[in-house]
Design a protein around this motif. Structure first.
Motif, short mmCIF file in Angstrom:
data_model
loop_
_atom_site.label_atom_id
_atom_site.label_comp_id
_atom_site.label_asym_id
_atom_site.label_seq_id
_atom_site.Cartn_x
_atom_site.Cartn_y
_atom_site.Cartn_z
N ARG A 1 17.64 12.78 6.72
CA ARG A 1 17.75 12.48 8.16
C ARG A 1 17.15 11.11 8.47
O ARG A 1 17.75 10.31 9.19
N GLU B 1 19.26 7.77 9.89
CA GLU B 1 18.90 7.14 11.15
C GLU B 1 18.40 5.71 10.95
O GLU B 1 18.73 4.81 11.72
N PHE C 1 22.87 4.80 11.49
CA PHE C 1 23.90 5.78 11.78
C PHE C 1 23.30 6.95 12.58
O PHE C 1 22.10 7.19 12.55
N LYS C 2 24.15 7.67 13.27
CA LYS C 2 23.71 8.77 14.10
C LYS C 2 23.70 10.07 13.30
O LYS C 2 24.71 10.46 12.71
N TYR C 3 22.54 10.71 13.26
CA TYR C 3 22.44 12.01 12.60
C TYR C 3 22.98 13.08 13.54
O TYR C 3 22.54 13.17 14.70
N PRO C 4 23.94 13.89 13.10
CA PRO C 4 24.54 14.88 14.01
C PRO C 4 23.55 15.98 14.41
O PRO C 4 22.99 16.66 13.56
N ALA D 1 32.14 10.29 10.38
CA ALA D 1 31.77 8.88 10.25
C ALA D 1 32.40 8.22 9.03
O ALA D 1 32.49 6.99 8.97
#
Length: 198
Positions: A49, A53, A57-60, A94
């Motif tokens: 995680r 981040e 990038f965006k962690y779901p 992604a």
């Protein structure tokens, strides 16, 4: 959405394939890893995680289920960090699913996204060659070890998760295939002439 990533582990002196299945679905946010993982694999949730981040990038924030198959084979170490991270980002949309086809991923992640070397890359490279796997993504420090095997598999050294994801998003090769090292065999020893000596 479901994503499937190929990785490997070492059993004895040989490599065994590990299929990393990642499902990102609606539900209480969290990451659950099943498939007989040890403590090192479970701790990877925190590393993965942070690496995602810190790589931009965006962690779901959804329910993430990771299955390491086959379930009856114990998984140890941190070498599954990279394939799990790629699986999470693929399942979240992604990374295009076709970008991971016929590829094998291995590597440990640092919190800042850098990829650290792992053990057992040589038998993993031998497995990739025997199964005609097109690309083998390994930590940069392990690339020369993997290249010893030779064959048609492209050895792709990775130094950072961000570089890997961006390359997969663009469907571009990261670097040129590593060349197999040339080893010089030592010349035959010369023995002094013993004639006439006692």
């Amino acid at each position: 959405m479901l994503a499937q990533i190929l990785s490997a582990t070492v059993v004895g002196i040989d490599a065994a394939p590990i299929h990393v299945e990642v499902d990102v679905a609606t539900g209480l946010p969290g990451c659950h890893i099943v498939g007989l993982p040890d403590a090192g694999v479970m701790e990877g949730r925190v590393r993965i995680r942070s690496a995602i981040e810190n790589s931009g990038f965006k962690y779901p924030l959804r329910r993430i289920t990771v299955n390491l198959a086959p379930a009856d084979l114990r998984k140890d170490g941190a070498a599954f960090d990279v394939p799990i991270a790629i699986g999470i980002l693929s399942a979240a949309g992604a990374i295009p699913a076709e970008a991971n086809c016929n590829s094998l991923f291995v590597g440990e992640l640092a919190l800042d996204g850098h990829v650290r070397p792992v053990r057992g890359v040589l038998p993993m490279a031998a497995y990739a060659r025997s199964r005609s796997i097109a690309r083998l993504f390994v930590p940069r420090e392990n690339a020369s070890e993997a290249a010893v095997v030779g064959g048609d598999s492209t050895i792709v050294p990775i130094g950072h998760l961000g570089e890997l994801v961006e390359a997969l998003q663009d469907s571009h090769e990261l670097v040129t295939q590593w060349c197999r090292p040339h080893f010089c065999l030592p010349s035959a020893p010369t023995w002094p002439t013993c004639a006439g000596k006692r």
